[in-house]
Scaffold this active site. Structure first.
Site, PDB file in Angstrom:
ATOM      1  N   HIS A   1      -9.509   0.842   5.419  1.00 14.23           N
ATOM      2  CA  HIS A   1      -8.358   0.620   5.731  1.00 14.23           C
ATOM      3  C   HIS A   1      -8.394   1.604   7.525  1.00 14.23           C
ATOM      4  O   HIS A   1      -9.041   2.018   7.347  1.00 14.23           O
ATOM      5  CB  HIS A   1      -7.439   1.250   4.792  1.00 14.23           C
ATOM      6  CG  HIS A   1      -6.014   1.379   5.381  1.00 14.23           C
ATOM      7  ND1 HIS A   1      -5.260   2.159   6.427  1.00 14.23           N
ATOM      8  CD2 HIS A   1      -4.671  -0.002   5.018  1.00 14.23           C
ATOM      9  CE1 HIS A   1      -3.998   1.674   6.963  1.00 14.23           C
ATOM     10  NE2 HIS A   1      -3.921   0.693   5.726  1.00 14.23           N
TER      11      HIS A   1
ATOM     12  N   ILE B   1       1.102   0.467  12.917  1.00 15.69           N
ATOM     13  CA  ILE B   1       0.724   0.866  11.549  1.00 15.69           C
ATOM     14  C   ILE B   1       2.301   1.892  11.600  1.00 15.69           C
ATOM     15  O   ILE B   1       2.399   3.448  12.214  1.00 15.69           O
ATOM     16  CB  ILE B   1      -0.156   0.999  11.143  1.00 15.69           C
ATOM     17  CG1 ILE B   1      -1.050   0.263  11.079  1.00 15.69           C
ATOM     18  CG2 ILE B   1       0.059   1.977   9.745  1.00 15.69           C
ATOM     19  CD1 ILE B   1      -2.628   0.524  10.597  1.00 15.69           C
TER      20      ILE B   1
ATOM     21  N   GLY C   1       3.740  -2.308  11.085  1.00 15.65           N
ATOM     22  CA  GLY C   1       5.558  -2.652  11.357  1.00 15.65           C
ATOM     23  C   GLY C   1       6.048  -3.127  10.552  1.00 15.65           C
ATOM     24  O   GLY C   1       7.439  -3.357  11.181  1.00 15.65           O
TER      25      GLY C   1
ATOM     26  N   GLU D   1      -4.892  -5.672  10.712  1.00 16.21           N
ATOM     27  CA  GLU D   1      -3.724  -4.708  10.920  1.00 16.21           C
ATOM     28  C   GLU D   1      -4.341  -3.948  12.458  1.00 16.21           C
ATOM     29  O   GLU D   1      -4.923  -3.183  12.259  1.00 16.21           O
ATOM     30  CB  GLU D   1      -3.394  -3.413   9.899  1.00 16.21           C
ATOM     31  CG  GLU D   1      -3.270  -4.422   8.401  1.00 16.21           C
ATOM     32  CD  GLU D   1      -2.570  -3.091   7.896  1.00 16.21           C
ATOM     33  OE1 GLU D   1      -1.625  -2.942   6.838  1.00 16.21           O
ATOM     34  OE2 GLU D   1      -3.373  -1.674   7.867  1.00 16.21           O
TER      35      GLU D   1
ATOM     36  N   SER E   1       5.335   1.351   4.988  1.00 17.71           N
ATOM     37  CA  SER E   1       6.319   2.261   5.032  1.00 17.71           C
ATOM     38  C   SER E   1       7.824   1.570   4.707  1.00 17.71           C
ATOM     39  O   SER E   1       9.121   2.197   4.124  1.00 17.71           O
ATOM     40  CB  SER E   1       6.552   2.907   6.408  1.00 17.71           C
ATOM     41  OG  SER E   1       5.520   2.184   7.353  1.00 17.71           O
TER      42      SER E   1
ATOM     43  N   ASN F   1       1.109  -0.858  -0.198  1.00 19.01           N
ATOM     44  CA  ASN F   1       0.032   0.081  -1.019  1.00 19.01           C
ATOM     45  C   ASN F   1       0.957   1.076   0.032  1.00 19.01           C
ATOM     46  O   ASN F   1       1.353   1.332   1.501  1.00 19.01           O
ATOM     47  CB  ASN F   1      -1.253  -0.159   1.625  1.00 19.01           C
ATOM     48  CG  ASN F   1      -2.033   1.164   1.199  1.00 19.01           C
ATOM     49  OD1 ASN F   1      -1.996   1.887   0.423  1.00 19.01           O
ATOM     50  ND2 ASN F   1      -2.339   1.012   2.752  1.00 19.01           N
ATOM     51  N   PHE F   2       1.005   1.799  -1.478  1.00 16.61           N
ATOM     52  CA  PHE F   2       1.849   3.426  -1.314  1.00 16.61           C
ATOM     53  C   PHE F   2       1.069   4.692  -0.546  1.00 16.61           C
ATOM     54  O   PHE F   2       1.879   5.447   0.042  1.00 16.61           O
ATOM     55  CB  PHE F   2       1.510   3.601  -2.886  1.00 16.61           C
ATOM     56  CG  PHE F   2       2.583   2.924  -3.782  1.00 16.61           C
ATOM     57  CD1 PHE F   2       2.675   1.091  -3.363  1.00 16.61           C
ATOM     58  CD2 PHE F   2       2.663   3.191  -4.851  1.00 16.61           C
ATOM     59  CE1 PHE F   2       2.944   0.100  -4.367  1.00 16.61           C
ATOM     60  CE2 PHE F   2       3.444   2.246  -6.149  1.00 16.61           C
ATOM     61  CZ  PHE F   2       3.552   0.870  -6.001  1.00 16.61           C
ATOM     62  N   LYS F   3       0.125   4.217   0.221  1.00 22.09           N
ATOM     63  CA  LYS F   3      -0.513   5.166   1.219  1.00 22.09           C
ATOM     64  C   LYS F   3      -0.880   7.084   0.130  1.00 22.09           C
ATOM     65  O   LYS F   3      -0.461   6.665  -0.935  1.00 22.09           O
ATOM     66  CB  LYS F   3      -0.288   5.738   2.243  1.00 22.09           C
ATOM     67  CG  LYS F   3       0.287   3.934   3.282  1.00 22.09           C
ATOM     68  CD  LYS F   3       0.090   4.107   4.687  1.00 22.09           C
ATOM     69  CE  LYS F   3      -0.898   2.563   5.083  1.00 22.09           C
ATOM     70  NZ  LYS F   3      -0.047   3.203   6.738  1.00 22.09           N
TER      71      LYS F   3
HETATM   72  O1  G3P Z   1      -1.612  -0.820   4.997  1.00 19.19           O
HETATM   73  C1  G3P Z   1      -0.599  -1.293   5.161  1.00 19.19           C
HETATM   74  C2  G3P Z   1      -0.487  -0.576   6.398  1.00 19.19           C
HETATM   75  O2  G3P Z   1      -1.573   0.026   7.440  1.00 19.19           O
HETATM   76  C3  G3P Z   1       0.948  -0.596   7.587  1.00 19.19           C
HETATM   77  O3  G3P Z   1       1.549   0.217   7.256  1.00 19.19           O
HETATM   78  O4  G3P Z   1       3.930   1.085   7.218  1.00 19.19           O
HETATM   79  O5  G3P Z   1       3.720  -0.017   9.410  1.00 19.19           O
HETATM   80  O6  G3P Z   1       3.822  -1.287   6.598  1.00 19.19           O
HETATM   81  P1  G3P Z   1       3.212  -0.078   8.035  1.00 19.19           P
END
Ligand code: G3P
Length: 232
Positions: free
Chosen positions: A97, A150, A185, A145, A207, A13-15
């Site tokens: 999300h 996150i 994470g 999640e 991320s 997810n590139f956000k």
């Molecule tokens: O959609 C994926 C996300 O919410 C997780 O984000 O940065 O913790 O990999 P991250």
């Protein structure tokens, strides 16, 4: 219909990270495609909404929208009806999300509309209990999640492994055909392998890849650890 429910999947997810704006989305998507081709691991991308159609036309891996709205393709300025995702050629969409939550009945309606359009639905849930409730809509995927992890680099598979194992059990008790992913994470290949060993079929990640100095190398690390491990 999922995009490949029988083998590990990495969804990126590139956000709206700066690194993923404009051409940045294309660069990361192409790096993901390259890794997928070389490793044989299924990798899907969810670029910023405004880049969706261009990314779809530039890569051959599955491309998802980051969000859809339960509105009609009509006078609904700025919203994204499922029909827009379909017309862009994308494979499906993330729904609910934790950064873009929807009421549960709306999630149910969107899963139905996506199915009718032949689109894949990837529904997010914050807890095993929420995942079980959303499983009654039978989306293709549910990604669990915990929101507090996150973007922290503290992987759910390391600091809250029970969320994954309980989540997989809870979802499959309601709807055995739903494929369960986990996220939040996830920062290393070991985190990916642990997620799959705990019962997830793959990860939803942002991320660690999108903000990495070399996103391709990071996707490759994830893919190498995902291949050869079997989820449920
Ligand atoms: O959609 C994926 C996300 O919410 C997780 O984000 O940065 O913790 O990999 P991250």
């Amino acid at each position: 219909m999922g995009i490949g429910a029988d083998r590990p999947l990495i969804v990126i997810n590139f956000k709206n990270y700066r690194e993923a704006q404009g051409d940045g989305a294309l660069r990361i998507a192409k790096a993901a495609e390259d890794v997928s081709r070389r490793t044989g691991v299924l990798v899907a991308v969810a670029p910023p909404q405004v880049t969706l159609m261009q990314v779809v036309r530039s890569v051959s891996i599955p491309v998802f929208a980051q969000h859809v709205d339960d509105v009609e393709p009509s006078s609904t300025t700025g919203f994204v009806p499922p029909e827009s995702v379909s017309a862009s050629g994308a494979s499906g969409s993330i729904i609910n999300h934790s950064e873009h939550r929807l009421p549960e009945d709306t999630v149910g309606r969107l899963v139905r509309r996506m199915r009718d359009l032949g689109l894949t639905s990837l529904v997010c849930a914050s807890t095993p209990d929420e995942a079980a409730r959303l499983a009654r809509f039978s989306p293709d995927y549910i990604a669990i999640e915990p929101p507090e992890l996150i973007g922290t680099g503290r992987a759910v598979s390391r600091v809250a492994p029970e969320v994954i194992s309980r989540g997989v059990e809870a979802v499959h008790a309601v709807s055995p055909d739903v494929t369960v992913l986990c996220g939040a994470g996830i920062a290393s290949g070991d985190d990916v392998r642990a997620s799959i060993e705990l019962g997830a079929m793959g990860v939803l990640v942002s991320s660690a890849i999108v903000r990495a100095p070399d996103p391709g190398a990071k996707v490759e690390e994830f893919a190498r650890h995902a291949s050869g491990v079997r989820g449920r």
